[in-house]
Each structure stands twice: as C-alpha cells, then as structure tokens.
Design a protein around this motif. Structure first.
Motif, mmCIF file in Angstrom:
data_model
loop_
_atom_site.group_PDB
_atom_site.id
_atom_site.type_symbol
_atom_site.label_atom_id
_atom_site.label_comp_id
_atom_site.label_asym_id
_atom_site.label_seq_id
_atom_site.Cartn_x
_atom_site.Cartn_y
_atom_site.Cartn_z
ATOM 1 N N ALA A 1 0.845 -1.195 0.000
ATOM 2 C CA ALA A 1 0.000 0.000 0.000
ATOM 3 C C ALA A 1 0.882 1.247 0.000
ATOM 4 C CB ALA A 1 -0.893 0.010 1.229
ATOM 5 N N ILE A 2 0.251 2.390 -0.281
ATOM 6 C CA ILE A 2 0.956 3.670 -0.163
ATOM 7 C C ILE A 2 0.085 4.644 0.616
ATOM 8 C CG2 ILE A 2 2.340 3.475 -2.257
ATOM 9 C CD1 ILE A 2 0.388 5.441 -3.605
ATOM 10 N N PHE A 3 0.746 5.540 1.326
ATOM 11 C CA PHE A 3 0.092 6.667 1.972
ATOM 12 C C PHE A 3 0.450 7.903 1.168
ATOM 13 C CE2 PHE A 3 0.209 3.774 5.563
ATOM 14 C CZ PHE A 3 -1.000 4.029 6.198
ATOM 15 N N LEU A 4 -0.545 8.722 0.847
ATOM 16 C CA LEU A 4 -0.312 9.986 0.151
ATOM 17 C C LEU A 4 -0.594 11.127 1.120
ATOM 18 C CD1 LEU A 4 -2.068 9.412 -3.316
ATOM 19 C CD2 LEU A 4 0.350 9.192 -2.760
ATOM 20 N N SER A 5 0.461 11.854 1.488
ATOM 21 C CA SER A 5 0.284 13.048 2.316
ATOM 22 C C SER A 5 0.682 14.256 1.473
ATOM 23 C CB SER A 5 1.126 12.950 3.586
ATOM 24 O OG SER A 5 2.486 12.779 3.257
ATOM 25 N N ILE A 6 0.387 15.444 1.963
ATOM 26 C CA ILE A 6 0.640 16.652 1.180
ATOM 27 C C ILE A 6 2.122 16.981 1.183
ATOM 28 C CG2 ILE A 6 0.171 19.125 1.017
ATOM 29 C CD1 ILE A 6 -2.586 18.588 2.099
ATOM 30 N N GLU A 7 2.637 17.260 -0.009
ATOM 31 C CA GLU A 7 4.052 17.576 -0.177
ATOM 32 C C GLU A 7 4.361 18.994 0.284
ATOM 33 O OE1 GLU A 7 6.213 18.138 -4.224
ATOM 34 O OE2 GLU A 7 6.252 15.997 -3.743
ATOM 35 N N ASP B 1 -10.584 21.059 17.212
ATOM 36 C CA ASP B 1 -11.605 21.324 18.226
ATOM 37 C C ASP B 1 -12.672 22.312 17.769
ATOM 38 O OD1 ASP B 1 -10.432 23.947 18.562
ATOM 39 O OD2 ASP B 1 -8.916 22.984 19.792
ATOM 40 N N ASP B 2 -12.384 23.110 16.732
ATOM 41 C CA ASP B 2 -13.396 24.057 16.237
ATOM 42 C C ASP B 2 -14.280 23.437 15.149
ATOM 43 O OD1 ASP B 2 -11.612 23.929 14.130
ATOM 44 O OD2 ASP B 2 -11.244 26.094 14.039
ATOM 45 N N GLY B 3 -14.069 22.155 14.859
ATOM 46 C CA GLY B 3 -14.884 21.453 13.875
ATOM 47 C C GLY B 3 -14.307 21.453 12.471
ATOM 48 N N THR B 4 -13.224 22.201 12.232
ATOM 49 C CA THR B 4 -12.611 22.225 10.905
ATOM 50 C C THR B 4 -11.782 20.963 10.698
ATOM 51 O OG1 THR B 4 -10.696 23.469 11.722
ATOM 52 C CG2 THR B 4 -12.536 24.742 10.799
ATOM 53 N N CYS B 5 -11.464 20.685 9.441
ATOM 54 C CA CYS B 5 -10.759 19.459 9.083
ATOM 55 C C CYS B 5 -9.474 19.760 8.318
ATOM 56 C CB CYS B 5 -11.649 18.592 8.195
ATOM 57 S SG CYS B 5 -13.210 18.165 8.956
ATOM 58 N N GLN B 6 -8.535 18.850 8.415
ATOM 59 C CA GLN B 6 -7.287 18.910 7.666
ATOM 60 C C GLN B 6 -6.985 17.528 7.104
ATOM 61 O OE1 GLN B 6 -3.853 20.301 9.777
ATOM 62 N NE2 GLN B 6 -5.123 21.445 11.198
ATOM 63 N N HIS B 7 -6.399 17.536 5.928
ATOM 64 C CA HIS B 7 -5.991 16.275 5.307
ATOM 65 C C HIS B 7 -4.813 15.702 6.078
ATOM 66 C CE1 HIS B 7 -4.881 13.407 2.191
ATOM 67 N NE2 HIS B 7 -3.647 13.872 2.269
ATOM 68 N N SER B 8 -4.866 14.429 6.368
ATOM 69 C CA SER B 8 -3.722 13.725 6.939
ATOM 70 C C SER B 8 -3.070 12.900 5.835
ATOM 71 C CB SER B 8 -4.149 12.833 8.096
ATOM 72 O OG SER B 8 -3.061 12.095 8.584
ATOM 73 N N SER B 9 -3.817 11.924 5.295
ATOM 74 C CA SER B 9 -3.270 11.115 4.195
ATOM 75 C C SER B 9 -4.377 10.265 3.581
ATOM 76 C CB SER B 9 -2.143 10.208 4.701
ATOM 77 O OG SER B 9 -2.629 9.313 5.674
ATOM 78 N N PHE B 10 -4.065 9.725 2.422
ATOM 79 C CA PHE B 10 -4.898 8.716 1.783
ATOM 80 C C PHE B 10 -4.127 7.413 1.869
ATOM 81 C CE2 PHE B 10 -6.253 12.504 -0.653
ATOM 82 C CZ PHE B 10 -7.627 12.419 -0.473
ATOM 83 N N LEU B 11 -4.802 6.336 2.190
ATOM 84 C CA LEU B 11 -4.211 5.000 2.164
ATOM 85 C C LEU B 11 -4.785 4.287 0.952
ATOM 86 C CD1 LEU B 11 -2.645 2.555 3.297
ATOM 87 C CD2 LEU B 11 -4.685 2.027 4.634
ATOM 88 N N ILE B 12 -3.904 3.879 0.051
ATOM 89 C CA ILE B 12 -4.337 3.195 -1.168
ATOM 90 C C ILE B 12 -3.691 1.815 -1.191
ATOM 91 C CG2 ILE B 12 -4.393 3.274 -3.688
ATOM 92 C CD1 ILE B 12 -4.013 6.325 -3.431
ATOM 93 N N ARG B 13 -4.530 0.807 -1.109
ATOM 94 C CA ARG B 13 -4.048 -0.575 -1.206
ATOM 95 C C ARG B 13 -3.971 -0.948 -2.685
ATOM 96 N NH1 ARG B 13 -3.791 -2.068 3.831
ATOM 97 N NH2 ARG B 13 -5.351 -1.416 5.323
ATOM 98 N N GLU B 14 -3.053 -1.803 -3.034
ATOM 99 C CA GLU B 14 -2.819 -2.193 -4.425
ATOM 100 C C GLU B 14 -2.728 -0.948 -5.322
ATOM 101 O OE1 GLU B 14 -5.752 -4.986 -5.744
ATOM 102 O OE2 GLU B 14 -5.572 -6.207 -3.949
ATOM 103 N N PRO B 15 -1.778 -0.058 -5.035
ATOM 104 C CA PRO B 15 -1.738 1.227 -5.743
ATOM 105 C C PRO B 15 -1.547 1.115 -7.249
ATOM 106 C CG PRO B 15 0.223 0.933 -4.377
ATOM 107 C CD PRO B 15 -0.704 -0.179 -4.054
#
Length: 175
Positions: A35-41, A101-115
């Motif tokens: 698998a691969i994890f895609l995080s922001i560069e 805590d304020d309800g906003t979201c941030q990208h952590s990563s995508f996990l893609i199996r069999e990329p």
C-alpha cells in the motif's frame, strides 16, 4: 502604441500574482508493504501544524451522521458515474482526516491498497484526490457536536478520523 505596451506590461505583472496564489496539491508517497500513503508535499497547504495534544474527543451521533453524509456528497461529487470496476478499486481507499476542536478538518493522508492496479483502473485518481483535499473546507463538525474528554484540552484537542471510500455507494442511515 504606448498604451498597448503599458497594458501588456501591466498584465505581465498581474498574471503571476494571480496564478502564484493558487498552488496545486501535490502528494508525497510513503510505501508500506503493498500500500501507499499519500500526504501533502507542500507544507503551506497542509494547514495548521499538528502540535495539539490528542486529548481526545468524540462526536454526538447526529453530528457524526451529518458529517459522513457530507463526506459522501463530496466523494460522489468528485467521482460521479463511477463504474463497477472503478468502484471495486476505490472502495479500498481510506482518507485519514484530522478534526480540530473548532470542527474544521485537515488532510492527513490517503491510504491506497494495491496502488498500481488502483491507479491503472481509476483514471486521473491523483487529480481527484487533490481536488478532494482542496474541497475539504466544506467538511466540518459543528463545535456543539464535539464532546471533549478532558476539559483542560478544550481548545487544544485534535482527533483523527477515517473516511472509507466505500461510502460512495453505502447507504448512511439514522439507525
């Protein structure tokens, strides 16, 4: 003639300013087994730094259902008319998202199996994933739906959640 030159010169200064502020999301890969994890560069696009205590919090049921419906709408908007073959690969992708805590979201990563197979069968997948990250401002929990476990970390908590892409076709019910 002089006006045309001044206009062209002005445009040459304005265009880079306009295009410079619209950075595209690019990913860095981390391979883990099959698998691969895609995080922001680009760290500027990553948002707040995760220096928060993971004091922990949970969510009221109504807020959770609304949030997953919002996630589903976002996924369906980005992947309309997905074929069964594409869905067979997409449904294994996991989107890890930090919730502040304020309800906003941030990208952590995508996990893609069999990329390799996934990228081969889902056209422009990386572009779609980048679009999701850019559009994730529409995802948010209502702060009153967040239950903080430790009041000392009320304004310094962060939690990570997973949005599985099988929500593209999953019925999200109120039960």
């Amino acid at each position: 003639m002089m006006r045309i030159l001044l206009l062209l010169l002005s445009l040459s200064y304005i265009f880079p300013l306009i295009s410079g502020g619209q950075e595209k999301v690019k990913f860095k890969e981390l391979k883990v087994n099959d698998a691969i994890f895609l995080s922001i560069e680009n760290e500027k696009l990553e948002g707040k730094k995760r220096t928060y205590k993971l004091g922990g919090f949970s969510f009221e049921r109504e807020g959770t259902l609304k949030w997953f419906r919002d996630c589903q709408r976002l996924l369906q908007k980005e992947f309309p008319n997905v074929s069964d073959e594409e869905y067979a690969y997409l449904k294994h992708i996991r989107w890890y998202i930090w919730i502040c805590d304020d309800g906003t979201c941030q990208h952590s990563s995508f996990l893609i199996r069999e990329p390799e197979e996934t990228f081969k069968h889902v056209k422009d997948l990386e572009i779609h994933l980048a679009n999701l990250v850019e559009q994730m401002d529409s995802l948010r929990f209502q702060p009153d739906q967040i239950v903080v476990w430790d009041p000392r970390y009320k304004n310094k908590s962060m939690g990570e959640t997973i949005v599985p892409f099988f929500y593209l076709r999953k019925k999200i019910d109120d039960k």
